[in-house]
Design a protein around this motif. Structure first.
Motif, mmCIF file in Angstrom:
data_model
loop_
_atom_site.group_PDB
_atom_site.id
_atom_site.type_symbol
_atom_site.label_atom_id
_atom_site.label_comp_id
_atom_site.label_asym_id
_atom_site.label_seq_id
_atom_site.Cartn_x
_atom_site.Cartn_y
_atom_site.Cartn_z
ATOM 1 N N UNK A 81 -1.511 -2.928 -2.564
ATOM 2 C CA UNK A 81 -2.115 -4.190 -2.183
ATOM 3 C C UNK A 81 -3.339 -4.532 -3.023
ATOM 4 N N UNK A 82 -4.002 -3.510 -3.523
ATOM 5 C CA UNK A 82 -5.239 -3.732 -4.269
ATOM 6 C C UNK A 82 -5.385 -2.619 -5.283
ATOM 7 N N UNK A 83 -5.781 -2.981 -6.501
ATOM 8 C CA UNK A 83 -5.889 -1.975 -7.556
ATOM 9 C C UNK A 83 -7.069 -2.319 -8.451
ATOM 10 N N UNK A 84 -8.171 -1.675 -8.203
ATOM 11 C CA UNK A 84 -9.348 -1.825 -9.046
ATOM 12 C C UNK A 84 -10.113 -0.514 -8.963
ATOM 13 N N UNK A 85 -9.817 0.394 -9.888
ATOM 14 C CA UNK A 85 -10.324 1.750 -9.747
ATOM 15 C C UNK A 85 -9.503 2.453 -8.691
ATOM 16 N N UNK A 86 -10.114 2.719 -7.551
ATOM 17 C CA UNK A 86 -9.377 3.284 -6.426
ATOM 18 C C UNK A 86 -8.689 2.157 -5.661
ATOM 19 N N UNK A 87 -7.405 2.357 -5.380
ATOM 20 C CA UNK A 87 -6.608 1.283 -4.808
ATOM 21 C C UNK A 87 -6.421 1.395 -3.305
ATOM 22 N N UNK A 88 -5.651 0.428 -2.791
ATOM 23 C CA UNK A 88 -5.227 0.406 -1.388
ATOM 24 C C UNK A 88 -3.711 0.252 -1.371
ATOM 25 N N UNK A 89 -3.036 1.163 -0.698
ATOM 26 C CA UNK A 89 -1.586 1.098 -0.527
ATOM 27 C C UNK A 89 -1.264 0.928 0.950
ATOM 28 N N UNK A 90 -0.104 0.360 1.236
ATOM 29 C CA UNK A 90 0.354 0.244 2.620
ATOM 30 C C UNK A 90 1.712 0.902 2.772
ATOM 31 N N UNK A 91 1.841 1.704 3.812
ATOM 32 C CA UNK A 91 3.103 2.326 4.191
ATOM 33 C C UNK A 91 3.587 1.657 5.478
ATOM 34 N N UNK A 92 4.846 1.263 5.504
ATOM 35 C CA UNK A 92 5.418 0.660 6.711
ATOM 36 C C UNK A 92 5.733 1.764 7.708
ATOM 37 N N UNK A 134 0.295 1.196 7.816
ATOM 38 C CA UNK A 134 -0.587 2.345 7.654
ATOM 39 C C UNK A 134 -1.120 2.283 6.226
ATOM 40 N N UNK A 135 -2.430 2.340 6.073
ATOM 41 C CA UNK A 135 -3.054 2.128 4.766
ATOM 42 C C UNK A 135 -3.538 3.441 4.173
ATOM 43 N N UNK A 136 -3.363 3.574 2.867
ATOM 44 C CA UNK A 136 -3.875 4.715 2.112
ATOM 45 C C UNK A 136 -5.030 4.209 1.256
ATOM 46 N N UNK A 158 -12.264 11.402 -1.584
ATOM 47 C CA UNK A 158 -11.819 11.940 -0.302
ATOM 48 C C UNK A 158 -10.835 10.937 0.301
ATOM 49 N N UNK A 159 -9.538 11.011 -0.039
ATOM 50 C CA UNK A 159 -8.565 9.993 0.398
ATOM 51 C C UNK A 159 -8.488 9.879 1.918
ATOM 52 N N UNK A 160 -8.230 8.651 2.380
ATOM 53 C CA UNK A 160 -8.173 8.391 3.817
ATOM 54 C C UNK A 160 -6.930 7.596 4.169
ATOM 55 N N UNK A 173 5.935 8.237 2.523
ATOM 56 C CA UNK A 173 5.147 7.318 1.719
ATOM 57 C C UNK A 173 4.101 8.039 0.889
ATOM 58 N N UNK A 174 3.437 9.006 1.495
ATOM 59 C CA UNK A 174 2.446 9.788 0.751
ATOM 60 C C UNK A 174 3.094 10.502 -0.425
ATOM 61 N N UNK A 175 4.275 11.052 -0.190
ATOM 62 C CA UNK A 175 4.986 11.747 -1.266
ATOM 63 C C UNK A 175 5.315 10.784 -2.408
ATOM 64 N N UNK A 176 5.738 9.576 -2.066
ATOM 65 C CA UNK A 176 6.032 8.575 -3.096
ATOM 66 C C UNK A 176 4.792 8.260 -3.929
ATOM 67 N N UNK A 177 3.622 8.311 -3.301
ATOM 68 C CA UNK A 177 2.368 7.996 -3.982
ATOM 69 C C UNK A 177 1.779 9.188 -4.712
ATOM 70 N N UNK A 178 2.432 10.339 -4.586
ATOM 71 C CA UNK A 178 1.938 11.531 -5.265
ATOM 72 C C UNK A 178 0.910 12.314 -4.476
ATOM 73 N N UNK A 179 0.834 12.059 -3.162
ATOM 74 C CA UNK A 179 -0.094 12.776 -2.301
ATOM 75 C C UNK A 179 0.662 13.767 -1.428
#
Length: 319
Positions: free
Chosen positions: A6-17, A29-31, A36-38, A54-60
């Protein structure tokens, strides 16, 4: 569905359904990336497999997550927090001060939900796992949480939808994570060229005046984005605040008419559905459109909250 960036400027914001109630596009659910990821919200326990995927898809890995932030303790936002925490050994759960004891001991949450959902409870919410108190962090009005990399979240007490609700501002995205206080984003009508926003007035702590005050505080920050519990991101905060505030007045007026006529929650729900049926059909959106799957559910719950609020107001007036 893969996570949405959803947002990408340095550290981003992702959404998982989270597929709450088995419905796509209902609970996000937002990543939040950072040193310190939240995670923001968990949804109920059945959403946890979607979060892990979703976390796995994002590499977490779940072990990478340091904080799980729940805007409030309603089960569609925080019901799965204890279960998810079992897979996140480094994480702590961030919660409103009024919600802490209910996450540590969810007995009353479970009892209340079973009364509402009956035999469907296990399918929708089970299990609800208690969270050890040492893994709970309370954030009061004015507190902050530093995720690193310039991402220091700022919290406000934001009642209206619930008394145990906070919202927080993210300086990197210039956005508020609003939970349910600033309403619901009905994104399903984007295929028709528009989205719309309605308040969420679920029982039993709905307070329209508090909701307006919370929205006013968010607006004063002049945000560029809003991130909703239901569902996704809006780049038009002013329009969101305008619609939700205006429709809140309509909600209360419609509910008052129904209660005066002795129609109760059923009458409130019927009148709300009719209002938005007419409005949506004028924009080419009939009752067979996918938006109505969630909208009808929401109007049912909103009607119960409006009835409870008006009965409480009447009792207070008659004392």
């Amino acid at each position: 569905m893969q996570p949405t960036r959803l947002f990408d400027w340095g550290y981003g914001v992702h959404m998982i359904d989270g597929y709450d109630l088995g419905i796509p596009g209902r609970t996000g659910i937002y990543v939040l990336e950072g040193d310190a990821p939240a995670l923001v919200e968990t949804g109920p326990a059945p959403s946890i497999p979607y979060i892990k995927a979703g976390l796995q898809e994002l590499g977490y890995s779940p072990a990478d997550i340091r904080y799980i932030i729940v805007t409030h303790i309603h089960l569609d936002h925080a019901g799965g927090a204890g279960l998810l925490l079992q897979s996140c050994p480094q994480a702590k759960v961030v919660v409103h001060p009024r919600g802490k004891r209910h996450l540590a001991d969810p007995t009353r949450l479970v009892q209340g939900a079973r009364m509402v959902y009956g035999e469907q409870f296990d399918q929708l919410f089970d299990p609800i796992v208690p969270i050890p108190e040492e893994r709970l962090i309370v954030k009061e009005d004015g507190d902050s949480l530093d995720l690193g990399g310039g991402r220091r979240l700022g919290f406000i007490d934001s009642p209206g939808h619930a008394a145990h609700h906070f919202s927080f501002f993210d300086p990197l995205s210039r956005g508020w994570f609003t939970g349910d206080t600033a309403g619901v984003r009905y994104h399903q009508t984007e295929d028709l060229g528009f989205s719309f926003y309605l308040p969420s007035t679920s029982p039993n702590q709905f307070d329209p005046d508090a909701m307006k005050q919370s929205i006013k505080r968010m607006a004063e920050r002049k945000p560029e984005r809003l991130f909703f519990g239901h569902f996704g991101m809006s780049n038009e905060p002013k329009e969101v605040f305008r619609q939700v505030t205006a429709e809140l007045d309509h909600f209360v007026a419609i509910a008052t008419e129904a209660m005066t006529a002795g129609e109760g929650a059923e009458g409130i729900e019927r009148r709300l559905v009719e209002r938005y049926r007419v409005a949506s059909e004028q924009r080419g959106c009939g009752l067979d459109h996918p938006v109505w799957e969630g909208l009808k559910l929401d109007m049912n719950v909103c009607a119960m909250g409006l009835e409870h609020y008006l009965r409480k107001q009447a009792e207070t007036h008659n004392r």
